[in-house]
Motif scaffolding. Structure first.
Motif, PDB file in Angstrom:
ATOM      1  N   ASN A 323       0.835  -1.213   0.000  1.00 58.98           N
ATOM      2  CA  ASN A 323       0.000   0.000   0.000  1.00 58.98           C
ATOM      3  C   ASN A 323       0.864   1.255   0.000  1.00 58.98           C
ATOM      4  OD1 ASN A 323      -2.605  -1.322   2.229  1.00 58.98           O
ATOM      5  ND2 ASN A 323      -2.280  -1.605   0.042  1.00 58.98           N
ATOM      6  N   ALA A 324       1.922   1.258   0.834  1.00 55.54           N
ATOM      7  CA  ALA A 324       2.793   2.437   0.941  1.00 55.54           C
ATOM      8  C   ALA A 324       3.503   2.721  -0.368  1.00 55.54           C
ATOM      9  CB  ALA A 324       3.812   2.225   2.066  1.00 55.54           C
ATOM     10  N   VAL A 325       3.967   1.667  -1.043  1.00 54.01           N
ATOM     11  CA  VAL A 325       4.631   1.856  -2.329  1.00 54.01           C
ATOM     12  C   VAL A 325       3.634   2.377  -3.362  1.00 54.01           C
ATOM     13  CG1 VAL A 325       5.739   0.643  -4.248  1.00 54.01           C
ATOM     14  CG2 VAL A 325       6.460   0.182  -1.919  1.00 54.01           C
ATOM     15  N   GLY A 326       2.395   1.842  -3.327  1.00 49.23           N
ATOM     16  CA  GLY A 326       1.378   2.342  -4.243  1.00 49.23           C
ATOM     17  C   GLY A 326       1.095   3.821  -4.050  1.00 49.23           C
ATOM     18  N   LYS A 327       1.201   4.297  -2.793  1.00 50.31           N
ATOM     19  CA  LYS A 327       0.985   5.717  -2.496  1.00 50.31           C
ATOM     20  C   LYS A 327       2.243   6.556  -2.693  1.00 50.31           C
ATOM     21  CE  LYS A 327      -2.289   4.607   1.230  1.00 50.31           C
ATOM     22  NZ  LYS A 327      -2.477   4.635   2.706  1.00 50.31           N
ATOM     23  N   LYS A 328       3.403   5.918  -2.927  1.00 45.56           N
ATOM     24  CA  LYS A 328       4.706   6.599  -3.040  1.00 45.56           C
ATOM     25  C   LYS A 328       5.057   7.306  -1.735  1.00 45.56           C
ATOM     26  CE  LYS A 328       3.542   7.714  -7.846  1.00 45.56           C
ATOM     27  NZ  LYS A 328       3.531   8.758  -8.887  1.00 45.56           N
ATOM     28  N   ASP A 329       4.752   6.683  -0.625  1.00 43.81           N
ATOM     29  CA  ASP A 329       4.954   7.311   0.677  1.00 43.81           C
ATOM     30  C   ASP A 329       6.042   6.584   1.460  1.00 43.81           C
ATOM     31  OD1 ASP A 329       4.777   8.377   3.244  1.00 43.81           O
ATOM     32  OD2 ASP A 329       2.599   8.614   3.146  1.00 43.81           O
ATOM     33  N   GLU A 330       7.252   7.132   1.451  1.00 42.00           N
ATOM     34  CA  GLU A 330       8.380   6.483   2.121  1.00 42.00           C
ATOM     35  C   GLU A 330       8.232   6.493   3.643  1.00 42.00           C
ATOM     36  OE1 GLU A 330      13.258   6.536   2.397  1.00 42.00           O
ATOM     37  OE2 GLU A 330      12.216   8.044   1.210  1.00 42.00           O
TER      38      GLU A 330
END
Length: 471
Positions: A323-330
């Motif tokens: 999910n985090a990678v899909g949002k581009k949220d490191e």
């Protein structure tokens, strides 16, 4: 893909702590932990009931367990490739793509299930001989392996649809189905493994029938319960609007399957490398004699229970990392990593203390053979020391699974499994001695080395933002 601009270190840590994923991890992970705990209990019951027959029966069942882990591991690896993409599409808000990916599970189950079933049934007559086991356990081990793998395609349904549902943040359905599977297995164990018995309940004598089939009965119980579970989870998945095939063209979608397969291929390779390594490792142990095989098999079964919290949290970590990678949220990804490590390491450390202190009490539940008990206690205390590091290894594996970065973990698995566990065991047994405790030290060295390598890889990739540039 453009990375999120990072604030200074203090502000970054404050944001990560503020947005801790522990609550969400626990919501997703707790049902999976309970599910795997129940599966482990059933494995305990199988081992304990067969163990009452004797060391030969324990060795026969335990010998082929590593090959079954290999077959299950390949199915699990493919499902993790699907989980990675489903989680990332969900993170991006593209539910249609997530649904199409979920629906492709039916083709993966069919293809891999048929291939694995043919292979398993074909090698069952010669597998114990290939593994170097004593001739006295060949027949029971072959028969057990054959029967357990007859419904392998249905076991594939249970594994793959379970992870597809978890990727869609439904971890309760696989839990409920596995509760039913496990209770059914326990009931069938009693009816098929043991002979007719009479027990006293509140002063009343209760007669329990039993076929007295021993090892064969344990295999039939497992095959029937897992087969029913595979059919049930397929039916339930078809009721889920994010997974169902209703209203869709039931045909392979080449691009989706190719993307999932590209992520899954290193994971499949890793499972094969690790699984084959476990088989070779067990074959080396088999050369040490029936006593060593029995102690090794029982100790491995007991050890599984102490991995349950880690693997339960791992699936949740994989989903949230995707999910985090899909949002581009490191920052969200880092919060997932920290939360996962804190939860898994804390729980598994506490359990490791219990394992170290209660090793003898636990192992006496599985066997009456005093020689097996003495050796098994030593093995359990050796492995208890490494549990916190193994917890971290499980979480870092989950992160790489979730973000679809699977190539380097595959290489690390080759290096540590074959260079440390297999290589050092082979040298030691061939040149120095036949002490099973030393062999288990090499197994622990493999796990600790792989943990350090994955931790180093994650820190390096995160700092350079390669985690995000690859997608």
């Amino acid at each position: 893909m453009e990375a999120t601009i990072m604030p200074d270190l203090k502000e970054k840590n404050r944001i990560i702590l503020k947005n801790s994923k522990m609550h969400e991890l626990w919501d997703l992970g707790a049902p999976t932990i309970l599910e795997q705990a129940l599966q482990t209990i059933v494995a305990y019951v199988d081992t304990a009931m067969v163990g009452q027959i004797g060391a030969i029966a324990s060795a026969a069942v335990g010998l082929t367990s590593t090959v079954n882990w290999l077959l299950n591991g390949i199915l699990f690896a493919v499902s993790m490739g699907m989980l990675s993409f489903i989680a990332q599409y969900t993170g991006q808000g593209d539910l249609e793509a997530a649904h199409h990916t979920s629906a492709q599970a039916i083709w993966i189950i069919f293809v891999f299930g048929v291939i694995e079933t043919v292979i398993a049934l074909a090698i069952s007559p010669v597998l114990p001989m290939w593994m170097g086991a004593s001739q006295e356990i060949w027949r029971d081990a072959s028969e057990y392996f054959f029967i357990v793998n007859c419904p392998l395609i249905l076991r594939g349904s249970l594994i793959i649809f379970g992870n597809v549902l978890r990727a869609n943040k439904d971890s309760k359905t696989p839990l409920y189905i596995n509760i039913g599977v496990n209770f059914l297995n326990i009931i069938l164990n009693q009816l098929l493994i043991s002979s007719h018995t009479t027990i006293s309940v509140f002063g009343m004598l209760l007669s329990i029938p039993g076929a007295g089939l021993g090892v064969r009965g344990a295999a039939i119980a497992t095959a029937i319960s897992q087969g029913i579970g595979g059919v049930t989870i397929f039916w339930v998945a078809m009721q889920n609007p994010l997974v169902t095939l209703k209203g869709m063209k039931v045909k392979p979608e080449g691009k989706l399957l190719k993307n999932c397969f590209n992520v899954s291929l290193p994971l499949i390779g890793e499972r094969i490398v690790v699984g084959c390594g476990d088989v070779v490792f067990s074959a080396l142990v088999a050369g040490l004699g029936t006593l060593s095989v029995a102690a090794h098999s029982i100790a491995l079964t007991i050890e599984q229970a102490f991995y349950v919290p880690g693997y339960g949290i791992q699936t949740a970590v994989s989903t949230l990392a995707g999910n985090a990678v899909g949002k581009k949220d490191e920052l969200e990804l880092e919060s997932v990593v920290r939360s996962g490590l804190i939860v898994a390491v804390s729980i598994m450390t506490a359990m490791a203390i219990g394992l170290f202190c209660g090793a003898e009490v636990i192992i006496r539940f599985f066997t009456k053979d005093e020689q097996v008990i003495v050796l098994g206690v030593s093995l359990l205390r050796i492995v208890a020391i490494s549990e916190p590091m193994y917890a971290a290894l499980i979480i870092y594996e989950g992160i790489f699974h979730g973000i679809g970065d699977t190539k380097m973990p595959f290489i690390f698995a080759i290096l540590t499994m074959w260079g440390i566990r297999i290589g050092l065991t082979w040298i030691y047994i061939g040149m120095f001695g036949r002490d099973l405790k030393m062999v288990w030290f090499f197994m622990i060295m493999d796990n600790i080395s792989r943990c350090i390598l994955l931790w180093s890889l994650y820190r390096r990739r995160k700092r350079s933002l390669l985690l995000f540039d690859e997608y």
